[in-house]
Design a protein around this motif. Structure first.
Motif: not given
Length: 906
Positions: A383-391, A393-399, A503-507
């Protein structure tokens, strides 16, 4: 055998009864005595014996790395790697702990690990807190058991698998990317079961995959559970209710005859209770509640929220394909062939918290439940920045945000079946740093780029239907995996992927990725059928295993990550409460309907899935028994063992009442029935089996002792009632208790005016008489000792209308004083009234001639003139309904209801 490890027999003894017997304040008595060992030692102990066996660190073979993978690595991930890992760009003290090479190289203090020498290893020294300047983790010292795990691992050579060897420069496994992360890859097991294969008696792909993995560790599947255990497991997993004595006998006979168990599975899948059981699982995912939580200047209630719950029950009972199940919950209003009966499915989106009408937070909540709940993607982290770990983006969130920005609630009132696309498209921007008004680039309504590399935008409207189709697509690698993992967790006790909603990259890649993909492929191939998926899993030998701990499994894999046995499961709150009602013959099994407050008698007999969920004031019993929080999506419930759980079953009015009801049934209360036969009948009714000779003997002795120790009923001081008042000679013809107690008021019925008693009601401050002198209201005081008393008080009739009220004080049926009030307050006093112990003073109020506008206040105090000064004030509180003392057989019922045998599935 200690009481805590018993689960096959009832844990109570007459000697404990004799030592501990005492009555309780409310007169129920002896609840603390009956079954106290079972309640205080056995109930809700998370299998002490199992914990003890798991705490022993098994010796390692030269090449065995299981101690590291099963015990050490999880501890490192939980307590160390956040500050000492290449993957997270942290290097406190220049020390990395994410590979063996990095540990050996060490940090600013030198090597942290010396294989074979725990005391010489700085890592071990830090864990023991031996050096005041070197204590890790800094927040809290690990348990002695966990420290022993590290000591044993280092002492036996610090063996790690090749994947953790690493190097000083790069550490262990690198941060996953979209290109190499397991969850983002297409389903790839190459083996899945069709419906026909599920029906086969042998060759279940689940067993082939699990057995192959077990063989590499020198293990094999445990023996099959006995038929009684297996039926109990199936019944709870599929319906949330226990089998009865007849069903146990029928199933055991079929298994002895070598018959297939699938007809029983199909019967349970087809029962209406299946939908109730699995709807509650989904309500955890969808953060269901009946109201909005804390709001300001708007109605707290969600109108007809229960219709969403009922839709879930119906859809699951009908085995609606999961892809359609998703589409209806995201876009039922946009599906051309949807019926009005499917519109409540939108409650998945609409029934979240309201966040004081902050639309941005409401949209964020909906976006989060959709992405985490359906795909295991933590999109809301962008919501506030690109995801720290997973691919992501903030643009994905707002889309995705734009989809919900263009969704309205018609009329501004969120109903579970009311959503619509906005009439005019609203432009969405990336909000820089998530700050409203700090607009960045304009975004289109589209799916996340990870799963939509070309970033093709959604079509007309909000895009909700396009979003639903993208999520429920067979080519989406996440959706089927996430659902299969949730179902596996409910049936097997633990998930294949430890983080069911991430199920992201930290899983961590699951131990059984091939099995996960096999189940997901089978699920999609069988038209997304949840019932067929469940049937497939419970038909496996893996599911049907015994839960007993045996060698070598408990040494090689104490945490049972490889499923060499079945996990022992405790009943969740819904199953426990429903079981208590079911086995005592009190369960109301009607389907559907409005939510009911289960902490009130009016709703206390319905299945727990129909309970009213107050998001702001969640009843304490829900929190005590680990109910899912309705504030947010819940991936999996916590499971605690706290004293409040046992104390609830020991002391709650609900448990006492249903125990009393069962004990008063003719088959258990008939004086002609032998005590041993009564005890055996109770075992059959509650536990679904006959009692052993020893249990019958103990039960009979226990009830006999309880009979001898039964406390006398406590005396009452104030009693609220009504009766006919003869005006001509100022006498009360009879006295009857008011029958209904609601909101600190005694009254004639649930609704006023009552059909018989009219407006009769009394509270601590006053009340209202009935419609004639036949129904005068009476506050009766019972003298606790002989003496002389005085009366003081005030009678107030505030209304200007009507003809006022008449108040009369009677002692021994004779008039002492009388007062009349009309639109006024007046003192009511009397002196020198002699009373004997147990005598009564009646404070009678009648309507004179008309019952209109006869609400009154009459606060009175009775005071002894001699001896120890004592005053009894009516406004001190309304007497609660008198409670029936627990009879000895009700106490035995309660003891049986609090045993491990009932509280655990196996």
């Amino acid at each position: 055998m200690s009481p805590c490890t018993r689960s096959a027999h009832v844990c109570f003894t007459p000697s404990f009864l004799q030592e501990s017997g005492r009555s309780t304040v409310d007169g129920r008595g002896l609840i603390h005595c009956i079954g106290a060992v079972a309640i205080t030692c056995c109930l809700f102990v998370s299998m002490t014996g199992a914990q003890e066996s798991e705490s022993k660190v098994a010796p390692q073979d030269a090449e065995d790395t299981s101690l590291f993978t099963d015990r050490v690595q999880p501890l490192l991930e939980a307590h160390c790697l956040e500050c000492h890992s290449h993957a997270y760009d942290e290097a406190e003290g220049l020390l990395m702990l994410d590979s063996l090479a990095a540990m050996t190289a060490g940090g600013s203090r030198g090597p942290s690990l010396v294989a074979g020498k725990p005391e010489a290893s700085l890592l071990f020294q830090a864990l023991t807190y031996a050096d005041t300047d070197l204590q890790m983790p800094p927040s809290e010292k690990l348990s002695e058991e966990d420290i022993e795990v590290f000591r044993s691992w280092i002492a036996t050579g610090a063996k790690v698998p090749p994947s953790f060897q690493g190097s000083v420069a790069t550490g262990g496994p690198q941060k996953s990317t979209a290109e190499n992360h397991w969850a983002y890859q297409p389903l790839r097991s190459g083996e899945h079961a069709t419906s026909a294969e599920v029906d086969a008696a042998t060759g279940n792909p689940i067993d082939r995959i699990v057995s192959a993995k077990l063989e590499t560790r020198g293990l094999q599947l445990s023996p099959r559970a006995d038929s009684r255990t297996l039926l109990r497991r199936l019944s709870y997993d599929l319906t949330g209710l226990p089998p009865n004595l007849h069903q146990f006998a029928e199933f055991e006979a079929s298994q002895l005859a070598g018959q297939d168990m699938l007809p029983t599975v199909d019967r349970l899948l087809a029962s209406p209770q299946f939908g109730e059981r699995w709807a509650r699982h989904w309500m955890d995912v969808s953060r269901y509640a009946d109201n909005k939580g804390y709001v300001f200047q708007e109605d707290r209630e969600y109108a007809e929220a229960y219709k969403y719950r009922d839709w879930l029950v119906r859809s699951l009972n009908q085995d609606m394909p999961y892809d359609a199940f998703i589409r209806y919950q995201l876009a039922a209003d946009l599906i051309p062939d949807a019926s009005p009966a499917d519109l409540p499915a939108l409650g998945f989106l609409t029934l979240g918290r309201r966040f004081l009408n902050n639309k941005l937070d409401i949209i964020d909540d909906r976006l989060d439940v959709v992405t985490r709940g359906l795909m295991g993607m933590t999109v809301a982290c962008a919501r506030c920045h690109d995801h720290k770990y997973d691919p992501i983006s903030q643009k994905d969130y707002y889309s995705l945000f734009a989809v919900f920005l263009n969704t309205d609630e018609p009329g501004g009132e969120p109903w579970p079946h009311r959503l619509a696309d906005s009439e005019k498209e609203r432009t969405a921007h990336v909000l820089l740093r998530g700050v409203p008004g700090n607009n960045g680039e304009v975004v289109s309504r589209r799916f996340v780029s990870l799963l939509n590399p070309s970033e093709v935008p959604f079509g007309e409207g909000s895009g909700r239907l396009d979003l639903a189709r993208a999520i429920a697509s067979p080519t989406n690698p996440l959706t089927a995996r996430v659902l299969v993992n949730r179902v596996w967790m409910q049936l097997m006790g633990t998930p294949l992927v430890d983080t069911p909603s991430d199920f992201g990259t930290r899983s961590t890649e699951p131990e059984y990725l091939e099995l996960l993909d096999s189940l997901a492929e089978s699920f999609v191939a069988n038209q997304w059928s949840i019932k067929q998926l469940i049937r497939h899993i419970v038909s496996s030998r893996t599911y049907q295993q015994s839960s007993l701990e045996i060698q070598p499994g408990k040494d090689v894999d104490p945490a049972n990550r490889l499923y060499w046995r079945m996990n022992r499961k405790r009943l969740d709150f819904e199953s426990l409460r429903d079981t208590l009602l079911k086995v005592t013959g009190n369960l109301d099994e009607r389907l559907y309907g409005q939510a009911v407050p289960i902490d009130q008698l009016s709703g206390a007999l319905r299945r727990t899935v129909y309970s009213y969920i107050d998001r702001q004031n969640l009843p304490s019993v829900f929190r005590t028994f680990d109910m899912a929080s309705p504030d947010t999506h819940t991936p999996k419930r916590p499971q605690t063992s706290v004293p409040q759980q046992g104390l609830y079953l020991m002391n709650s009015d609900f448990i006492a009442e249903i125990s009393l009801r069962l004990s008063e049934q003719p088959e258990f209360s008939d004086a002609e029935v032998d005590a041993a036969e009564k005890a055996n009948r109770l075992f059959q009714q509650i536990l679904g089996r006959a009692a052993t000779e020893q249990e019958i003997q103990l039960a009979v002795e226990l009830t006999e002792q309880a009979e001898q120790a039964a406390p006398a009923e406590l005396a009452e001081r104030w009693i609220y009632g009504y009766g006919p008042f003869d005006v001509s000679n100022a006498t009360l013809q009879s006295f009857t208790r008011l029958p209904m107690f609601i909101a600190e008021t005694w009254q004639g019925g649930a609704e006023l005016p009552d059909a018989k008693l009219g407006w009769c009601k009394l509270s601590a401050l006053g009340g209202h008489p009935g419609n004639s002198q036949e129904f005068a209201v009476v506050r009766r005081w019972v003298a606790p000792r002989s003496g002389t008393v005085s009366i003081r008080g005030n009678l107030n009739h505030p209304a200007a209308e009507g003809d006022g009220v008449r108040a009369s004080l009677l002692s021994g049926g004779k008039l002492i004083e009388q007062w009349t009030a009309l639109n006024q307050r007046m003192p009511t006093r009397a002196q020198g009234i002699d009373v004997e112990q147990g005598a009564v003073l009646d404070f009678v109020t009648d309507c004179i001639s008309s019952p209109n506008h006869d609400s009154f206040e009459w606060k009175v105090a009775v005071q002894y003139r001699e001896g120890t000064p004592k005053e009894f004030r009516s406004e001190a509180g309304v007497p609660q309904p008198p409670k029936t003392p627990m009879n000895p057989w009700a106490l035995l019922v309660q003891a049986l209801l609090t045993t491990n045998e009932l509280a655990f599935v196996d």
